[in-house]
Design an enzyme around this catalytic site. Structure first.
Site, PDB file in Angstrom:
ATOM      1  N   TRP A   1       3.424   0.131  -0.230  1.00 18.22           N
ATOM      2  CA  TRP A   1       3.686  -1.048  -0.619  1.00 18.22           C
ATOM      3  C   TRP A   1       3.067  -2.062   0.181  1.00 18.22           C
ATOM      4  O   TRP A   1       2.835  -3.319  -0.149  1.00 18.22           O
ATOM      5  CB  TRP A   1       5.145  -1.249  -0.312  1.00 18.22           C
ATOM      6  CG  TRP A   1       5.754  -2.652  -0.990  1.00 18.22           C
ATOM      7  CD1 TRP A   1       6.090  -3.192  -2.129  1.00 18.22           C
ATOM      8  CD2 TRP A   1       5.962  -3.571  -0.090  1.00 18.22           C
ATOM      9  NE1 TRP A   1       6.531  -4.313  -1.977  1.00 18.22           N
ATOM     10  CE2 TRP A   1       6.451  -4.748  -0.530  1.00 18.22           C
ATOM     11  CE3 TRP A   1       6.077  -3.758   1.333  1.00 18.22           C
ATOM     12  CZ2 TRP A   1       7.026  -6.226  -0.198  1.00 18.22           C
ATOM     13  CZ3 TRP A   1       6.631  -4.869   2.199  1.00 18.22           C
ATOM     14  CH2 TRP A   1       6.934  -6.040   1.244  1.00 18.22           C
ATOM     15  N   HIS A   2       2.977  -1.965   1.696  1.00 12.62           N
ATOM     16  CA  HIS A   2       2.228  -2.855   2.419  1.00 12.62           C
ATOM     17  C   HIS A   2       0.815  -2.982   2.081  1.00 12.62           C
ATOM     18  O   HIS A   2       0.249  -4.143   2.050  1.00 12.62           O
ATOM     19  CB  HIS A   2       2.613  -2.508   3.768  1.00 12.62           C
ATOM     20  CG  HIS A   2       3.886  -2.994   4.618  1.00 12.62           C
ATOM     21  ND1 HIS A   2       5.037  -1.933   4.580  1.00 12.62           N
ATOM     22  CD2 HIS A   2       4.094  -3.988   5.303  1.00 12.62           C
ATOM     23  CE1 HIS A   2       5.758  -2.608   5.147  1.00 12.62           C
ATOM     24  NE2 HIS A   2       5.611  -3.902   5.495  1.00 12.62           N
ATOM     25  N   ASP A   3       0.233  -1.777   2.200  1.00 16.21           N
ATOM     26  CA  ASP A   3      -0.991  -1.747   1.685  1.00 16.21           C
ATOM     27  C   ASP A   3      -1.771  -0.402   1.610  1.00 16.21           C
ATOM     28  O   ASP A   3      -1.266   0.599   2.090  1.00 16.21           O
ATOM     29  CB  ASP A   3      -2.107  -2.188   3.078  1.00 16.21           C
ATOM     30  CG  ASP A   3      -3.524  -2.716   2.669  1.00 16.21           C
ATOM     31  OD1 ASP A   3      -4.086  -2.644   1.576  1.00 16.21           O
ATOM     32  OD2 ASP A   3      -4.276  -2.801   3.641  1.00 16.21           O
TER      33      ASP A   3
ATOM     34  N   LYS B   1       3.561  -8.485  -3.954  1.00 22.39           N
ATOM     35  CA  LYS B   1       4.191  -7.242  -3.587  1.00 22.39           C
ATOM     36  C   LYS B   1       5.514  -7.472  -3.268  1.00 22.39           C
ATOM     37  O   LYS B   1       6.623  -6.821  -3.808  1.00 22.39           O
ATOM     38  CB  LYS B   1       3.475  -6.818  -2.244  1.00 22.39           C
ATOM     39  CG  LYS B   1       2.073  -6.339  -2.390  1.00 22.39           C
ATOM     40  CD  LYS B   1       1.542  -5.921  -1.261  1.00 22.39           C
ATOM     41  CE  LYS B   1       0.083  -5.520  -1.418  1.00 22.39           C
ATOM     42  NZ  LYS B   1      -0.572  -5.220   0.212  1.00 22.39           N
TER      43      LYS B   1
END
Length: 622
Positions: free
Chosen positions: A507-509, A276
């Site tokens: 983006w994180h999850d 990521k």
């Protein structure tokens, strides 16, 4: 006095990141264009290199309140309240507490006698368990770099520093080593999944390769990389046994299965998790290349003429110029791209550098990276690690929050529930700060200076807007450059922030919990934006304005705690349970009132900390 002086240097802003004190009285950086003398870490006492903005801050700063009667009252509050906060959360973590059996299975034997350690956070556990290995790899990387430099200089002698070939020589020497080491490092981490990574990298590179000034470059870059984020998650990193079904001969056999399990799948089998951060670099390269090509078509200056126009020493260019000044057209090539995207010290977690800045630092070493500054930063990192160790051995809030469904906080008082949430956020802050600082230290040792990710402790924040400038700072700056400003910036702040935090959450999850966190952040920022506009009417009454701002700060602190608990700790259901426990009684209401008074005092101290920085010409804007 020597011990105090050393302690103050370790925890100075100048040691944290020279950018924070550049062109101020606290800067230890050498003046621009005054020779490449080595700086010292001690604060400068001359105004020789002070900028007009820094001087204006000093002149407009308010007199100190540290020795006022008002602040002596605040000191008493701190002396009483802070130890009580620690006592409450330590009492919850004792074996004698009724809820201890509900989470003790998550605790491990500790190295402090008589204490277990809460090593139940999987993200920090993977870092903590490998700290000796990571420091060994850092040392090995540094030694091999020096050996390679010696060998390379014999094959290709280093030109004089005033030669026009010196910068390109540095670039070639560094990028060859960076690519070789990165490929070996990635193979050890991800085994044959390195092939998948290289395929994604090459596809992204091709987007800006053929016609870099085309408007399709940014469009295709964003579509491709967002698709990669979703696809990586959905297909669990694209297992070879799924990609190569015609090689599979039954369950658990075949060539695809063998490729998945070659070398045990690597040290980090789930390569898509760490990838990521790589996606951000892919976008940075393509957009920097696109903007450089557009400037070239418009007839704007290339790197050399920009330096000449500003009469700038490339070794002393400030960060803004390094970012905004495009690399030379021929430097947007595959080898430089791979060296940037796969740069080992920053590959796993950042901090994030733009491509333009990275290439400039490969060519021109930064004179602020002295051995003393690196050592002080390393000492600061070690202190952070030891602080985390003490917290994990005496405060078991992570294990408690993970077992809330088993009733691990059932029957706890409002104060205990609040402290479980409060210290949970501090553990999150530390578990992110420590890896980020380790990898930044590795980069500093290697001669590359990325920005510091964490500027302030999470308890030293009263503004939702300013909080995100200090938390994961390099990511925040990346967002501003590549998303917020292209969308219009401050012209449509709320709409653009909603777009930004939607991207940040995904983006994180890809989860509802983090989407809720992102939208809560935007929702909680709106009152602050409105409050800033209303507060302008009170500027004539300085004391009244300060106290009203402190009340607003209290609300911001509570809202930020709620949003971050939802996103990174206990989720919406956990927050609802915690809020019910805190507000569900008269005792809880009394505790909330008491807490708000204590936060009010804390916000007043935060104001004065920032005012003290302004008296030295420093404005961190957070």
């Amino acid at each position: 006095m020597g011990l105090f002086s050393g302690f103050s240097q370790v925890f100075s802003l100048d040691t944290l990141d020279y950018r924070l004190t550049a062109n101020t009285l606290r800067s230890s950086s050498p003046p621009k264009n005054h020779g490449r003398r080595q700086p010292s870490v001690s604060a400068s006492s001359t105004t020789e290199n002070e900028s007009p903005a820094s001087r204006k801050l000093r002149e407009e700063s308010k007199p100190s309140k540290w020795f006022s009667i008002e602040f002596f009252f605040y000191y008493i509050v701190f002396i009483v309240v802070v130890p009580l906060m620690f006592k409450v959360v330590i009492d919850v973590s004792k074996e004698s507490h009724p809820n201890f059996p509900k989470y003790k299975h998550l605790l491990s034997p500790g190295w402090i006698p008589g204490r277990k350690v809460d090593n139940s956070d999987a993200q920090y556990q993977s870092f903590r368990n490998n700290i000796p290995i990571l420091f060994a790899v850092l040392t090995l990387h540094s030694v091999l770099r020096r050996v390679f430099n010696v060998v390379y200089s014999r094959i290709s002698p280093t030109p004089p520093t005033n030669s026009s070939y010196y910068a390109s020589h540095n670039l070639n020497r560094r990028k060859i080593f960076d690519i070789i080491f990165a490929l070996i490092f990635l193979t050890a981490l991800h085994s044959l999944s390195v092939i998948k990574i290289l395929v994604i990298l090459l596809v992204n590179f091709s987007i800006s390769f053929f016609h870099p000034s085309s408007i399709m470059v940014p469009i295709c870059t964003w579509v491709f990389n967002i698709t990669v984020l979703f696809a990586n998650e959905y297909y669990s990193g694209y297992r070879y046994r799924d990609l190569l079904p015609f090689f599979v001969a039954g369950e658990g056999a075949g060539f695809g299965y063998w490729m998945d399990h070659f070398m045990g799948g690597g040290l980090l089998r789930r390569w898509e998790v760490s990838f990521k951060i790589t996606v951000l670099r892919l976008i940075s390269y393509n957009l920097d290349h696109y903007w450089a090509a557009c400037r070239a078509e418009a007839g704007e200056e290339e790197e050399g003429s920009v330096l000449e126009k500003k009469n700038a020493d490339p070794y002393h260019m400030n960060e803004r110029d390094r970012i905004d000044t495009s690399a030379k057209p021929d430097e947007y090539n595959l080898l430089n791209y791979l060296a940037y995207v796969l740069y080992t010290p920053l590959y796993l977690a950042g901090p994030i550098l733009t491509f333009n800045d990275f290439i400039h630092q490969l060519k021109y070493s930064t004179p602020t990276l002295t051995i003393r500054r690196r050592l002080l930063y390393a000492v600061r990192l070690v202190i952070a690690i030891l602080t985390m160790e003490l917290a994990l051995h005496y405060i078991y809030v992570v294990a408690i929050s993970k077992t809330s469904s088993r009733g691990s906080w059932a029957g706890d008082t409002p104060a205990q529930l609040a402290m479980i949430g409060y210290f949970n956020l501090h553990i999150i802050w530390l578990k992110l700060l420590i890896p980020w600082r380790f990898f930044r230290l590795w980069s500093l040792v290697d001669g590359i200076d990325p920005p510091e990710n964490m500027l302030r402790c999470m308890s030293n924040n009263f503004s939702a807007l300013a909080f995100w400038r200090a938390w994961h700072r390099s990511f925040n700056r990346w967002i501003v450059r590549y998303i917020y400003i292209p969308l219009g910036g401050a012209k449509r702040p709320v709409i653009n922030m909603a777009a930004v935090f939607t991207f940040v959450a995904l983006w994180h999850d890809i989860s509802l919990k983090l989407l809720a966190w992102g939208w809560l952040v935007v929702l909680f920022v709106i009152p602050e934006i409105v409050g800033h506009k209303i507060a302008r009417r009170w500027q004539s009454n300085v004391t009244f304005a300060r106290h009203m701002a402190a009340l607003g700060g209290v609300a911001n602190v509570l809202m930020m705690m709620a949003a971050n608990l939802v996103g990174f700790a206990i989720g919406l259901d956990g927050l609802r349970t915690m809020v019910d426990g805190v507000f569900g009684s008269y005792g809880g209401a009394a505790f909330i009132i008491f807490s708000m008074m204590a936060i009010f005092v804390g916000v007043q101290v935060m104001f004065e900390i920032r005012e003290a920085e302004k008296r030295h010409g420093i404005n961190l804007k957070c």
